[in-house]
Design a protein around this motif. Structure first.
Motif, PDB file in Angstrom:
ATOM      1  N   THR A   1     -32.526 -31.827 -23.052  1.00  0.00           N
ATOM      2  CA  THR A   1     -33.217 -31.848 -21.769  1.00  0.00           C
ATOM      3  C   THR A   1     -33.007 -33.189 -21.066  1.00  0.00           C
ATOM      4  O   THR A   1     -33.284 -33.310 -19.871  1.00  0.00           O
ATOM      5  CB  THR A   1     -34.727 -31.570 -21.926  1.00  0.00           C
TER       6      THR A   1
ATOM      7  N   THR B   1     -40.858 -32.652 -15.793  1.00  0.00           N
ATOM      8  CA  THR B   1     -41.342 -31.806 -14.707  1.00  0.00           C
ATOM      9  C   THR B   1     -41.257 -32.519 -13.361  1.00  0.00           C
ATOM     10  O   THR B   1     -41.000 -31.882 -12.331  1.00  0.00           O
ATOM     11  CB  THR B   1     -42.789 -31.355 -14.957  1.00  0.00           C
TER      12      THR B   1
ATOM     13  N   LEU C   1     -29.497 -24.601 -13.851  1.00  0.00           N
ATOM     14  CA  LEU C   1     -30.239 -24.278 -15.071  1.00  0.00           C
ATOM     15  C   LEU C   1     -29.827 -22.911 -15.618  1.00  0.00           C
ATOM     16  O   LEU C   1     -29.657 -21.965 -14.852  1.00  0.00           O
ATOM     17  CB  LEU C   1     -31.745 -24.276 -14.785  1.00  0.00           C
TER      18      LEU C   1
ATOM     19  N   VAL D   1     -37.026 -16.824 -16.033  1.00  0.00           N
ATOM     20  CA  VAL D   1     -37.070 -18.184 -16.572  1.00  0.00           C
ATOM     21  C   VAL D   1     -35.692 -18.814 -16.435  1.00  0.00           C
ATOM     22  O   VAL D   1     -34.673 -18.212 -16.781  1.00  0.00           O
ATOM     23  CB  VAL D   1     -37.495 -18.180 -18.053  1.00  0.00           C
TER      24      VAL D   1
ATOM     25  N   ALA E   1     -34.001 -22.494 -17.523  1.00  0.00           N
ATOM     26  CA  ALA E   1     -34.410 -23.706 -18.233  1.00  0.00           C
ATOM     27  C   ALA E   1     -33.284 -24.354 -19.014  1.00  0.00           C
ATOM     28  O   ALA E   1     -32.359 -23.684 -19.468  1.00  0.00           O
ATOM     29  CB  ALA E   1     -35.562 -23.380 -19.188  1.00  0.00           C
TER      30      ALA E   1
ATOM     31  N   LEU F   1     -37.661 -27.394 -24.214  1.00  0.00           N
ATOM     32  CA  LEU F   1     -37.314 -26.445 -23.164  1.00  0.00           C
ATOM     33  C   LEU F   1     -37.971 -26.934 -21.880  1.00  0.00           C
ATOM     34  O   LEU F   1     -39.168 -27.206 -21.844  1.00  0.00           O
ATOM     35  CB  LEU F   1     -37.836 -25.049 -23.518  1.00  0.00           C
ATOM     36  N   ALA F   2     -37.175 -27.064 -20.820  1.00  0.00           N
ATOM     37  CA  ALA F   2     -37.709 -27.546 -19.545  1.00  0.00           C
ATOM     38  C   ALA F   2     -36.987 -26.851 -18.408  1.00  0.00           C
ATOM     39  O   ALA F   2     -35.754 -26.761 -18.414  1.00  0.00           O
ATOM     40  CB  ALA F   2     -37.547 -29.062 -19.427  1.00  0.00           C
ATOM     41  N   GLY F   3     -37.741 -26.339 -17.449  1.00  0.00           N
ATOM     42  CA  GLY F   3     -37.100 -25.645 -16.346  1.00  0.00           C
ATOM     43  C   GLY F   3     -38.089 -25.138 -15.327  1.00  0.00           C
ATOM     44  O   GLY F   3     -39.152 -25.740 -15.113  1.00  0.00           O
ATOM     45  N   THR F   4     -37.743 -24.027 -14.694  1.00  0.00           N
ATOM     46  CA  THR F   4     -38.578 -23.447 -13.650  1.00  0.00           C
ATOM     47  C   THR F   4     -38.824 -21.975 -13.933  1.00  0.00           C
ATOM     48  O   THR F   4     -38.050 -21.322 -14.640  1.00  0.00           O
ATOM     49  CB  THR F   4     -37.922 -23.568 -12.259  1.00  0.00           C
TER      50      THR F   4
ATOM     51  N   ALA G   1     -42.829 -19.821 -22.309  1.00  0.00           N
ATOM     52  CA  ALA G   1     -42.252 -19.706 -20.967  1.00  0.00           C
ATOM     53  C   ALA G   1     -42.449 -18.301 -20.408  1.00  0.00           C
ATOM     54  O   ALA G   1     -42.703 -18.123 -19.206  1.00  0.00           O
ATOM     55  CB  ALA G   1     -40.764 -20.061 -21.007  1.00  0.00           C
TER      56      ALA G   1
END
Length: 521
Positions: A178, A417, A438, A461, A463, A474-477, A512
């Protein structure tokens, strides 16, 4: 999104997801079938397929983000771009003549659901309530036996930047891949999305030595079908023509990697996940023709690139010596050059495929643009300074590389974030490729095989994944059930007692999915 549209979407969503799961394998085959340049899907066809597979999310019919083909381009996005008026688009310019300035790139066609409602335009859709969100996420993240002893998480409303959920938000942890989100933001901010990396050849006037000068483009390819990436074949064509114009058919050939400083070997050592970090390489120094995932790397990518270039010159009637290292002088005459795809395309490819070689190259570009030494140490200083300019929360942050392979990296869920929210800020359109690059759950990149048990998250999702021994992130939108765009970051680690990676990944995926399914009001 007005209320009637919202009701219609919520009612239709389960059926759309079921259709998506059914036809996904067929879409993959269709996309693969259109890979040859002579066969292209039209924009209506791409849009129809997208609607069929259920990527028409949150804002009506949306063109799909098809899988990356073997050259690293998303085929559906490439076809869509080819149909647009002018250059630009998701393909980011495929012409061989780079003398003309390309038009400003448009968002990838898959971006509509992601970019809908950014910048405060979601006022008609309520944001999740903090307590309701905590009631959903706390039980899923409070699983030390599955995720490990340290667990931090943040959820942010992208439209307002408000934190809706926090669990150890400011605590820094090993972020694994990430980290690439931070690298992408720093690179786009420092150089701009249209920046291109140039590989060139020059001729020393006194010695008649041809020098192949590396500019730091890991996507330079020796494949015959470059498909929009910088081509070693094209550089050989142009160089041979320039030499023949000078009546030269025998030259001394050398190569210059002096652009970078410091050690070329990543601190993790020799590894199939990354080549030596050098300013000259082709196909990321891979010893086979693979384009993604771990692969054996050549011991010296620069020397290997120079040898391949010598062979290409020979095929074009130019005989060379065996190439050796050198350094071009400021008196050298320009012979030829090729340029990479715009940085926006490199960022998307890096994020989708979790490409470590591109990540380290982009970190070097940040250092070069910032006046720092292009080395691991200089990259870290430049990235930190660039993100500080953007007003991002950097307390405790430590950058040891650009890829996240180094376990000395430290980032917080709050920073991750904030990076994603900044990429959705209308004041920073140059950062939008961070969102469009992503991976898409169940469809692209490192999420293509995940979420098989979470159909509600398929295509919703998006990410960046991160995995090291004992570390899962895990990082995303996500566009939630009410159509609100949220940014999230989940970090879990336990180096003393590493959790089962498969189980830990599944737990983060389920969190998520819950975020996507939750209106939480």
């Amino acid at each position: 999104m007005v209320v009637p549209e919202l009701r219609a979407w919520r009612a239709a969503r389960p059926h759309v997801v079921r259709v998506a799961r059914t036809v996904k394998p067929h879409v993959a085959r269709i996309t693969q079938a259109v890979r040859p340049p002579s066969v292209r899907l039209t924009t209506p066809q791409v849009t129809a397929i997208a609607a069929t597979v259920g990527l028409a999310l949150a804002a009506g019919a949306v063109a799909a983000a098809g899988p990356w083909d073997s050259t690293g381009q998303r085929t559906a996005e490439r076809d869509w771009a080819a149909s647009q008026e002018g250059e630009g688009g998701a393909d980011h310019g495929r012409r061989s003549d780079t003398s003309q300035k390309p038009a400003q790139p448009q968002p990838a066609p898959s971006a509509a659901s992601v970019l809908a409602r950014v910048g405060g335009s979601a006022s008609a859709v309520p944001a999740p309530a903090e307590k309701a969100l905590a009631d959903v996420l706390d039980p899923l993240l409070d699983k030390a036996a599955v995720l490990g002893a340290r667990r931090t998480a943040v959820v942010v409303d992208v439209a307002t930047g408000k934190r809706l959920y926090g669990k150890g938000a400011d605590e820094v942890q090993i972020p694994a891949s990430t980290t690439k989100i931070a690298t992408a933001v720093a690179a786009l901010s420092a150089t701009g999305p249209e920046h291109r990396i140039k590989t060139r050849t020059v001729l020393e006037p006194d010695t008649k030595e041809v020098v192949l000068v590396g500019g730091g483009d890991p996507t330079l390819t020796a494949e015959k079908d470059a498909d929009g990436w910088a081509s070693l074949h094209t550089l050989a064509d142009r160089t041979a023509t320039a030499l023949k114009d000078r009546h030269m058919d025998r030259v001394t050939l050398s190569y210059d990697t002096s652009l970078y400083a410091g050690p070329a070997l990543h601190p993790i050592g020799v590894n199939d996940n990354i080549a030596q970090v050098t300013s000259l390489m082709v196909d990321e120094g891979r010893s086979d023709d693979s384009t993604g995932g771990p692969a054996a790397r050549v011991p010296d990518p620069a020397a290997d690139a120079a040898r391949q270039f010598a062979d290409l010159l020979h095929d074009r009637g130019i005989k060379t010596t065996n190439p050796g290292p050198s350094k071009a002088t400021n008196r050298a005459e320009a012979l030829a050059s090729v340029s990479s795809a715009p940085l926006s395309a490199l960022v998307e490819r890096m994020l989708t495929n979790s490409d470590n070689d591109i990540a380290e190259a982009l970190a070097r570009q940040v250092a070069l643009a910032s006046g720092e030494q292009p080395s691991f140490e200089g990259d870290a200083k430049a990235m930190h300074a660039q993100l500080k300019k953007l007003g991002l929360p950097l307390s405790g942050t430590n950058f040891a590389d650009g890829s996240g392979l180094n376990r000395a990296d430290r980032l917080s869920a709050d920073l991750l974030t904030a990076l994603l929210a900044k990429a959705g800020d209308p004041a920073h359109p140059e950062l939008r490729p961070v969102l469009t690059g992503l991976p898409v759950a169940g469809f692209t990149g490192t999420l293509s095989t995940r979420y098989s048990d979470d159909p509600a998250a398929t295509g919703v999702v998006r990410a960046k994944t991160g995995t090291l021994t004992g570390v899962n992130t895990l990082a995303g939108t996500v566009v939630n059930a009410d159509g609100r765009l949220l940014a999230f970051a989940f970090l879990a680690s336990d180096e003393a007692d590493p959790p089962n990676t498969v189980e830990a990944r599944a737990a983060l995926d389920h969190a998520a999915t819950a975020l996507a399914a939750c209106g939480c009001r």
